[in-house]
Design an enzyme around this catalytic site. Structure first.
Site, mmCIF file in Angstrom:
data_model
loop_
_atom_site.group_PDB
_atom_site.id
_atom_site.type_symbol
_atom_site.label_atom_id
_atom_site.label_comp_id
_atom_site.label_asym_id
_atom_site.label_seq_id
_atom_site.Cartn_x
_atom_site.Cartn_y
_atom_site.Cartn_z
ATOM 1 C CG ASP A 106 38.200 35.983 40.074
ATOM 2 O OD1 ASP A 106 36.619 34.551 40.257
ATOM 3 O OD2 ASP A 106 37.150 37.452 39.846
ATOM 4 C CE LYS A 154 37.304 35.570 36.336
ATOM 5 N NZ LYS A 154 36.506 36.579 35.645
ATOM 6 C CG ASP A 188 33.641 35.869 37.386
ATOM 7 O OD1 ASP A 188 34.025 36.132 38.432
ATOM 8 O OD2 ASP A 188 34.099 35.698 36.527
ATOM 9 N NE ARG A 214 30.223 43.113 41.759
ATOM 10 C CZ ARG A 214 29.803 44.010 41.079
ATOM 11 N NH1 ARG A 214 28.417 43.641 40.898
ATOM 12 N NH2 ARG A 214 30.750 43.643 39.269
HETATM 13 N N1 BES Z 1 38.282 39.757 39.407
HETATM 14 C C1 BES Z 1 37.677 39.847 37.968
HETATM 15 C C2 BES Z 1 37.165 40.665 37.011
HETATM 16 C C3 BES Z 1 37.995 41.261 36.394
HETATM 17 C C4 BES Z 1 37.979 40.469 34.592
HETATM 18 C C5 BES Z 1 39.894 41.601 36.155
HETATM 19 C C6 BES Z 1 39.049 40.230 33.997
HETATM 20 C C7 BES Z 1 40.505 41.768 35.467
HETATM 21 C C8 BES Z 1 40.147 41.503 34.091
HETATM 22 C C9 BES Z 1 35.889 39.944 38.602
HETATM 23 O O1 BES Z 1 35.413 39.614 40.155
HETATM 24 C C10 BES Z 1 34.613 39.606 37.643
HETATM 25 O O2 BES Z 1 34.805 38.736 37.701
HETATM 26 N N2 BES Z 1 33.858 40.712 37.920
HETATM 27 C C11 BES Z 1 32.929 40.559 36.668
HETATM 28 C C12 BES Z 1 32.388 40.776 37.168
HETATM 29 C C13 BES Z 1 30.661 40.274 36.390
HETATM 30 C C14 BES Z 1 29.571 38.770 36.652
HETATM 31 C C15 BES Z 1 29.378 41.567 36.766
HETATM 32 C C16 BES Z 1 33.075 40.852 35.269
HETATM 33 O O3 BES Z 1 34.048 41.610 35.035
HETATM 34 O O4 BES Z 1 32.741 40.014 34.578
HETATM 35 ZN ZN ZN Z 2 36.987 38.770 40.647
HETATM 36 ZN ZN ZN Z 3 35.176 37.366 39.714
#
Ligand code: BES
Ligand code: ZN
Ligand code: ZN
Length: 494
Positions: free
Chosen positions: A262, A269, A339, A343
């Protein structure tokens, strides 16, 4: 090919059977109780006298006489009901000591008068030994083979039956961890598919169906497919089915997020910890681990395992912030942040489960939000859903296994906040709402129909956990395997 470390071979014998030759004899002792040794083994008197049996106390000594070269005494403390967790940790300490001292074989001799839930102890012992033996499968050109190859356990029937269960569960945890820790260029969606096919190939009770992108297009999974468009690697939806030989007491569906990497996509990111995002398939890894355990334990429950798997990269066809995509239940989603892709792939997988599988309950596991790491840290997973009884069962399994889950709410307010302005839904909440894990759960709730459902956010617990001897540090934990196996064995189904 991925270098798979050979799991330690466990054999079981009765405490009365003569001790065969071994590099290390492992004995557990309790505080205030003189340790007992098997017949014919002698160690220096001062070792016996000095060993107090305190929790985590370790004594290693050369044997004076008998079939063992060395003897390791390990303390369990004085508690009357010693916990499974303490036994698991102590067993892992034993394996680590055996490894450090270069032992190739070890024997665990159980003083049965230590008593207490013998089967549970046997299980914890084997889990701890196997999990403690796990090493990050390295990709060094000169691999260092593990020293310890086999362990013989001298326990009674109940204890040894527990050992067999713990061996299956420990091995399943190790499988999940290997999948997690393997770098993303060696663990692509297609590699997860291969691993899933291997599981199905190894058991007559497990069948597999893999939906490729064409099939998913026919199923109208526009949300899932929008994520893989940004990558050269095609996405898949893996569908495993375990069927018991007896009449099933229920039908449960597990869904694991399988993002093999990801990057965030166009909503890229920051680079600081981006390499950790190989772990974004930890939910999928846990589901595959559970299936390996099911093949060995054969509980009388039908289990479906879905792993939507993809990469999230910012190539030319990638989702752009503001794009709209349509999930297979007809809902249109505004992708305001690329990101929040987990979901998007789970939405189609959950809607598919609700419509095609119609389970009595479904549980998804996902490294879904950074927010859950802030809320609960690395020792707990967040659990939320639409059915109190299901959440209670998962909390109980968490307590029984040490893979604890903590309930978080999904309120009407959180659901409202996921309503879209251009489409039906949006994939992120408004910045002032906060509660990022709850709003992520609220988004998923639109795809589960009226099926009892729980969502477990394992973003904190999947890697980077504190030291527990059998796990810990920056590597994967295989979280979810032990939790869900316990749940599946104990749940009453529909
Ligand atoms: N895979 C990530 C979540 C994640 C972040 C897992 C850090 C472990 C450590 C997920 O896909 C993501 O990026 N989520 C975002 C959501 C946001 C954009 C609403 C997040 O948590 O920042
Ligand atoms: Zn993710
Ligand atoms: Zn993500």
């Amino acid at each position: 090919m991925i270098p798979a470390t050979m799991p330690i071979k466990l054999t079981t014998k009765t405490p009365a059977s003569p001790l065969t030759k071994t590099d290390l004899l492992i004995i557990f002792g309790k505080k205030g109780r003189k340790i007992k040794l098997p017949k014919g083994v002698r160690i220096p008197a001062n070792a016996i006298e000095s060993f107090a049996g305190k929790e985590r106390e370790v004594w290693i000594t050369d044997a004076l006489k008998g079939a063992a070269k060395r003897v390791l005494l390990l303390g369990l403390g004085k508690g009357r009901a010693i916990s499974g967790e303490l036994f698991r940790r102590t067993a892992a300490m034993a394996v680590k000591t055996a490894e450090q001292t270069g032992c190739r074989s070890a024997s665990v001799w159980i003083d049965l008068s230590l008593g207490h839930r013998a089967a549970g102890f046997g299980q914890a012992l084997a889990e701890g030994a196997l999990m403690g033996s796990y090493r990050l499968s390295d990709f060094k050109s000169r691999a260092q083979p593990a020293a310890l190859k086999r362990i013989s356990v001298y326990g009674d029937r109940a204890f040894n039956a527990g050992v067999r269960r713990g061996e299956a569960i420990g091995a399943a945890n190790i499988l999940a961890r290997r999948l997690q820790d393997t770098p993303a260029n060696r663990m692509r969606p297609r590699d997860l598919v291969r691993e899933a096919r291997n599981l199905a190939g190894a058991s007559a009770r497990i069948s597999i169906l893999v939906h490729d992108e064409k099939a998913m297009a026919r199923l109208k999974m526009g949300s899932l497919l929008s994520v893989s468009r940004g990558s050269a690697e095609p996405a898949y939806l893996i569908h495993l089915v375990y069927k018991p030989s007896k009449k099933a007491r229920g039908k449960i569906c597990l869904v694991g997020k399988g993002l093999t990497f990801d990057s965030g996509g166009i909503s890229l990111k920051s680079s600081a910890k981006m390499h950790e995002m190989k772990y974004d398939m930890s939910g999928g890894a846990a589901v595959l681990g559970v299936f390996q355990a099911l093949a060995a334990l054969r509980p009388d429950i039908e289990v479906h395992g879905l792993v939507p798997t993809s990469e999230n990269l910012p190539d030319g066809l990638a989702n752009k912030p503001g794009d709209v995509v349509k999930a297979c239940n007809g809902l249109i989603i505004e992708v305001l942040n690329t990101d929040a892709e987990g979901r998007l792939i789970l939405a189609d997988a959950l809607a598919y489960a609700a419509k095609k599988i119609k389970p009595d309950a479904m549980i998804d596991l996902a490294t879904l939000t950074g927010a859950v790491v802030v809320a609960l840290g690395h020792e707990l997973s967040g659990v939320m859903g639409n059915n109190r009884a299901l959440l209670d069962e998962l909390v109980a399994s968490g307590e029984a296994t040490g893979e604890q889950v903590w309930p978080l709410p999904i309120l009407e307010y959180h659901k409202q906040d996921m309503q879209g302005s251009v489409g039906d839904l949006r994939n992120i909440s408004s910045p002032e709402t906060g509660a990022g894990s709850c709003t992520a759960g609220a988004f998923l709730s639109y795809f589960v129909d009226d099926i009892p459902w729980a969502h477990i956010d394992i973003a904190g617990s999947a890697w980077g956990a504190g030291d527990r001897d059998y796990q810990g540090g920056s590597v994967g934990t295989g979280v979810g395997v032990r939790l869900l196996v316990d749940y599946l064995e104990n749940c009453q189904g529909g």
